[in-house]
Design a protein around this motif. Structure first.
Motif, PDB file in Angstrom:
ATOM      1  N   LEU A   1       0.831  -1.199   0.000  1.00 15.83           N
ATOM      2  CA  LEU A   1       0.000   0.000   0.000  1.00 15.83           C
ATOM      3  C   LEU A   1       0.869   1.253   0.000  1.00 15.83           C
ATOM      4  CD1 LEU A   1      -2.716  -1.059   2.625  1.00 15.83           C
ATOM      5  CD2 LEU A   1      -2.781  -1.305   0.131  1.00 15.83           C
ATOM      6  N   ASP A   2       0.222   2.389   0.066  1.00 15.94           N
ATOM      7  CA  ASP A   2       0.935   3.663   0.134  1.00 15.94           C
ATOM      8  C   ASP A   2       1.820   3.673   1.377  1.00 15.94           C
ATOM      9  OD1 ASP A   2       1.629   6.310  -0.461  1.00 15.94           O
ATOM     10  OD2 ASP A   2       0.055   7.091   0.843  1.00 15.94           O
ATOM     11  N   GLY A   3       3.073   4.061   1.210  1.00 15.82           N
ATOM     12  CA  GLY A   3       3.998   4.133   2.333  1.00 15.82           C
ATOM     13  C   GLY A   3       4.736   2.848   2.627  1.00 15.82           C
ATOM     14  N   SER A   4       4.419   1.766   1.922  1.00 12.92           N
ATOM     15  CA  SER A   4       5.100   0.496   2.161  1.00 12.92           C
ATOM     16  C   SER A   4       6.536   0.565   1.660  1.00 12.92           C
ATOM     17  CB  SER A   4       4.365  -0.641   1.448  1.00 12.92           C
ATOM     18  OG  SER A   4       5.141  -1.823   1.446  1.00 12.92           O
ATOM     19  N   ILE A   5       7.481   0.076   2.461  1.00 14.78           N
ATOM     20  CA  ILE A   5       8.878   0.046   2.033  1.00 14.78           C
ATOM     21  C   ILE A   5       9.054  -0.849   0.819  1.00 14.78           C
ATOM     22  CG2 ILE A   5       9.614  -1.890   3.484  1.00 14.78           C
ATOM     23  CD1 ILE A   5      12.169  -0.277   4.079  1.00 14.78           C
ATOM     24  N   ASN A   6       8.163  -1.801   0.617  1.00 18.55           N
ATOM     25  CA  ASN A   6       8.243  -2.705  -0.521  1.00 18.55           C
ATOM     26  C   ASN A   6       7.888  -2.025  -1.842  1.00 18.55           C
ATOM     27  OD1 ASN A   6       7.295  -4.220   2.052  1.00 18.55           O
ATOM     28  ND2 ASN A   6       8.375  -5.756   0.841  1.00 18.55           N
ATOM     29  N   MET A   7       7.307  -0.833  -1.778  1.00 20.88           N
ATOM     30  CA  MET A   7       6.938  -0.099  -2.993  1.00 20.88           C
ATOM     31  C   MET A   7       7.885   1.046  -3.293  1.00 20.88           C
ATOM     32  SD  MET A   7       4.465  -1.910  -3.940  1.00 20.88           S
ATOM     33  CE  MET A   7       4.096  -0.945  -5.388  1.00 20.88           C
ATOM     34  N   GLU A   8       8.912   1.207  -2.506  1.00 21.65           N
ATOM     35  CA  GLU A   8       9.808   2.350  -2.692  1.00 21.65           C
ATOM     36  C   GLU A   8      10.506   2.328  -4.050  1.00 21.65           C
ATOM     37  OE1 GLU A   8      11.431   3.976   1.502  1.00 21.65           O
ATOM     38  OE2 GLU A   8      12.335   2.127   0.802  1.00 21.65           O
ATOM     39  N   THR A   9      10.888   1.164  -4.537  1.00 23.18           N
ATOM     40  CA  THR A   9      11.582   1.097  -5.822  1.00 23.18           C
ATOM     41  C   THR A   9      10.708   1.668  -6.928  1.00 23.18           C
ATOM     42  OG1 THR A   9      12.556  -0.960  -5.000  1.00 23.18           O
ATOM     43  CG2 THR A   9      12.973  -0.398  -7.288  1.00 23.18           C
TER      44      THR A   9
ATOM     45  N   TRP B   1      15.395  -7.311  -7.347  1.00 26.69           N
ATOM     46  CA  TRP B   1      15.667  -5.951  -7.819  1.00 26.69           C
ATOM     47  C   TRP B   1      14.573  -4.979  -7.370  1.00 26.69           C
ATOM     48  CZ3 TRP B   1      18.122  -5.556 -13.365  1.00 26.69           C
ATOM     49  CH2 TRP B   1      19.300  -6.299 -13.393  1.00 26.69           C
ATOM     50  N   LEU B   2      13.430  -5.486  -6.950  1.00 23.28           N
ATOM     51  CA  LEU B   2      12.341  -4.624  -6.489  1.00 23.28           C
ATOM     52  C   LEU B   2      12.249  -4.611  -4.964  1.00 23.28           C
ATOM     53  CD1 LEU B   2       9.573  -5.645  -9.066  1.00 23.28           C
ATOM     54  CD2 LEU B   2      11.212  -3.754  -9.219  1.00 23.28           C
ATOM     55  N   ASP B   3      12.326  -5.755  -4.368  1.00 32.13           N
ATOM     56  CA  ASP B   3      12.411  -5.912  -2.911  1.00 32.13           C
ATOM     57  C   ASP B   3      12.875  -7.350  -2.661  1.00 32.13           C
ATOM     58  OD1 ASP B   3      10.077  -7.335  -3.470  1.00 32.13           O
ATOM     59  OD2 ASP B   3       8.936  -6.501  -1.808  1.00 32.13           O
ATOM     60  N   VAL B   4      12.563  -7.886  -1.508  1.00 30.21           N
ATOM     61  CA  VAL B   4      12.968  -9.253  -1.133  1.00 30.21           C
ATOM     62  C   VAL B   4      14.483  -9.418  -1.248  1.00 30.21           C
ATOM     63  CG1 VAL B   4      12.490 -11.710  -1.343  1.00 30.21           C
ATOM     64  CG2 VAL B   4      10.744 -10.068  -2.054  1.00 30.21           C
ATOM     65  N   PRO B   5      15.229  -8.803  -0.355  1.00 33.33           N
ATOM     66  CA  PRO B   5      14.699  -7.945   0.711  1.00 33.33           C
ATOM     67  C   PRO B   5      14.764  -6.470   0.304  1.00 33.33           C
ATOM     68  CG  PRO B   5      16.984  -8.412   1.180  1.00 33.33           C
ATOM     69  CD  PRO B   5      16.656  -9.131  -0.118  1.00 33.33           C
ATOM     70  N   PRO B   6      14.100  -5.607   1.065  1.00 39.24           N
ATOM     71  CA  PRO B   6      14.176  -4.174   0.785  1.00 39.24           C
ATOM     72  C   PRO B   6      15.456  -3.578   1.359  1.00 39.24           C
ATOM     73  CG  PRO B   6      12.637  -4.565   2.573  1.00 39.24           C
ATOM     74  CD  PRO B   6      13.118  -5.914   2.117  1.00 39.24           C
ATOM     75  N   SER B   7      16.541  -3.691   0.592  1.00 41.67           N
ATOM     76  CA  SER B   7      17.829  -3.170   1.022  1.00 41.67           C
ATOM     77  C   SER B   7      18.496  -2.490  -0.173  1.00 41.67           C
ATOM     78  CB  SER B   7      18.693  -4.303   1.596  1.00 41.67           C
ATOM     79  OG  SER B   7      19.853  -3.813   2.239  1.00 41.67           O
ATOM     80  N   VAL B   8      19.806  -2.347  -0.144  1.00 42.80           N
ATOM     81  CA  VAL B   8      20.505  -1.640  -1.218  1.00 42.80           C
ATOM     82  C   VAL B   8      20.508  -2.427  -2.523  1.00 42.80           C
ATOM     83  CG1 VAL B   8      21.945  -0.238   0.297  1.00 42.80           C
ATOM     84  CG2 VAL B   8      22.713  -2.532  -0.359  1.00 42.80           C
ATOM     85  N   ASN B   9      20.113  -3.694  -2.514  1.00 36.38           N
ATOM     86  CA  ASN B   9      19.942  -4.461  -3.745  1.00 36.38           C
ATOM     87  C   ASN B   9      18.934  -3.814  -4.684  1.00 36.38           C
ATOM     88  OD1 ASN B   9      18.546  -5.621  -1.270  1.00 36.38           O
ATOM     89  ND2 ASN B   9      17.188  -6.379  -2.872  1.00 36.38           N
ATOM     90  N   ARG B  10      18.072  -2.934  -4.148  1.00 38.48           N
ATOM     91  CA  ARG B  10      17.044  -2.288  -4.969  1.00 38.48           C
ATOM     92  C   ARG B  10      17.596  -1.199  -5.875  1.00 38.48           C
ATOM     93  NH1 ARG B  10      12.963  -0.347  -0.470  1.00 38.48           N
ATOM     94  NH2 ARG B  10      14.948   0.132   0.564  1.00 38.48           N
ATOM     95  N   LEU B  11      18.836  -0.783  -5.670  1.00 38.70           N
ATOM     96  CA  LEU B  11      19.388   0.301  -6.488  1.00 38.70           C
ATOM     97  C   LEU B  11      19.433  -0.081  -7.968  1.00 38.70           C
ATOM     98  CD1 LEU B  11      22.210   1.421  -4.066  1.00 38.70           C
ATOM     99  CD2 LEU B  11      20.268   2.824  -4.781  1.00 38.70           C
TER     100      LEU B  11
END
Length: 345
Positions: free
Chosen positions: A207-215, A287-297
């Motif tokens: 949802l809005d504000g989820s760290i999983n949607m930051e990418t 690349w999107l999450d799983v996990p939400p860390s610097v791998n998302r760059l």
């Protein structure tokens, strides 16, 4: 005793830490420490409390990581250098179903417990309690994607690898600056509507504000599920997805990416009709999450190319640079990374 850690801290509202970065007086840092932090040179054994912390430690100081908090696939391990590939599964302190006891922590004798994600007072209280009961310093790091350069620099300083941290932080800054220029160039109303389909059925999303949607948001996409309100990852219905009418569907599940294109129930979704179902690579980490860390760059770079056409011609080179800098390995290429991720181009 660790029952208070039943919900993953990166799915909860953020609370800013209070540990100031060296050389940046007066500015609140991203690290909140419980217990006396050892000098950087003496931190040689790090217990990662959850998946985001393990990735951050692995890219900064792989020699210090004691083990993985979750089971990596054979494909993921194969894409990592030997020291990381051979680490044991230790379990986690953060997340649903914590699997590490105080007794195990004491046996492992880490110099530091590190946790990364969005944090609140509950998790700060838990970290303090674990630090007091074990005598092991515990550091909580605010893990928002836009703060990646500062995360790398602050944690790199904490672990005694400031030069490596600076190299990675510079890459992060370049990536985030590229994304910021794209967001500025496109009015909010012109951002493509994106649905992130998580899980084998594609009916889990953030949802809005989820760290999983930051990418998605950092790369200039509009999270269509934000219409359902603020929160973390939730289960939704196909009827909701139809109502949101996304222009693009993202997934990291190769099976779902294949099934959805021939599923008559999903054909009514605009993204499916248009053939805009994009499956992101997920080796060694998503690349999107799983996990939400610097791998998302690298996921930001990938989304900029696929949502806006920004840097598409250089995407292979960007992937190679990211894998070399962050993982110390060669980029496996689209065919190899697509074993789990399906089509990516």
């Amino acid at each position: 005793m660790l029952r208070a850690l039943a919900c993953a801290p990166w799915l909860l509202p953020a609370a800013r830490g209070a540990w100031a970065k060296a050389g940046d007086p007066g500015q609140p840092g991203l690290v909140t420490a419980f217990g006396r932090l050892p000098p950087p040179a003496s931190i040689r054994r790090v217990f990662a409390a959850g998946a985001p912390a393990s990735v951050l430690t692995a890219v900064l100081a792989p020699q210090a990581l004691l083990g993985w908090p979750w089971r990596l696939s054979a494909e993921a391990l194969g894409a990592l250098p030997a020291p990381l590939r051979d680490l044991p599964l230790l379990g986690r302190l953060a997340g649903r179903g914590s699997t590490v006891s105080v007794e195990t922590l004491l046996t492992l004798k880490p110099d530091l417990i590190l946790d990364v994600g969005t944090i609140d007072a509950t998790y700060a209280s838990t970290a303090q309690r674990v630090a007091e009961q074990t005598g092991i310093p515990y550091a909580l790091v605010d893990g928002r994607l836009l703060d990646s350069p500062r995360q790398l620099r602050e944690v790199g300083g904490l672990l005694g690898v400031p030069a490596r941290a600076e190299t990675l932080a510079t890459y992060a800054e370049r990536t985030l600056a590229l994304a910021a220029r794209q967001r500025s160039a496109a009015a909010a109303g012109r951002r493509p509507g994106v649905y992130y389909a998580r899980g084998p059925e594609g009916l889990e999303t953030g949802l809005d504000g989820s760290i999983n949607m930051e990418t998605v948001e950092v790369a200039g996409g509009r999270n269509v599920a934000a219409e359902a309100g603020r929160g973390g990852v939730v289960r939704v219905s196909l009827e909701q997805v139809l109502g949101w009418a996304p222009e693009v569907i993202l997934t990291q599940d190769a099976g779902f990416a294949e099934r959805v294109m021939s599923d008559p129930l999903w054909r009514a979704v605009p993204a499916v009709r248009a053939g805009r179902v994009l499956c992101a690579p997920a080796v060694p980490f998503g690349w999107l999450d799983v996990p939400p860390s610097v791998n998302r760059l690298i996921g930001v770079r990938w989304l900029l190319a696929h949502l806006h056409g920004v840097g598409r011609a250089e995407l292979e080179r960007a992937g190679a640079e990211f894998y070399r800098l962050f993982y110390g390995t060669d980029f496996p290429g689209w065919a190899e990374s697509g074993k789990r991720a399906g089509r990516t181009k």
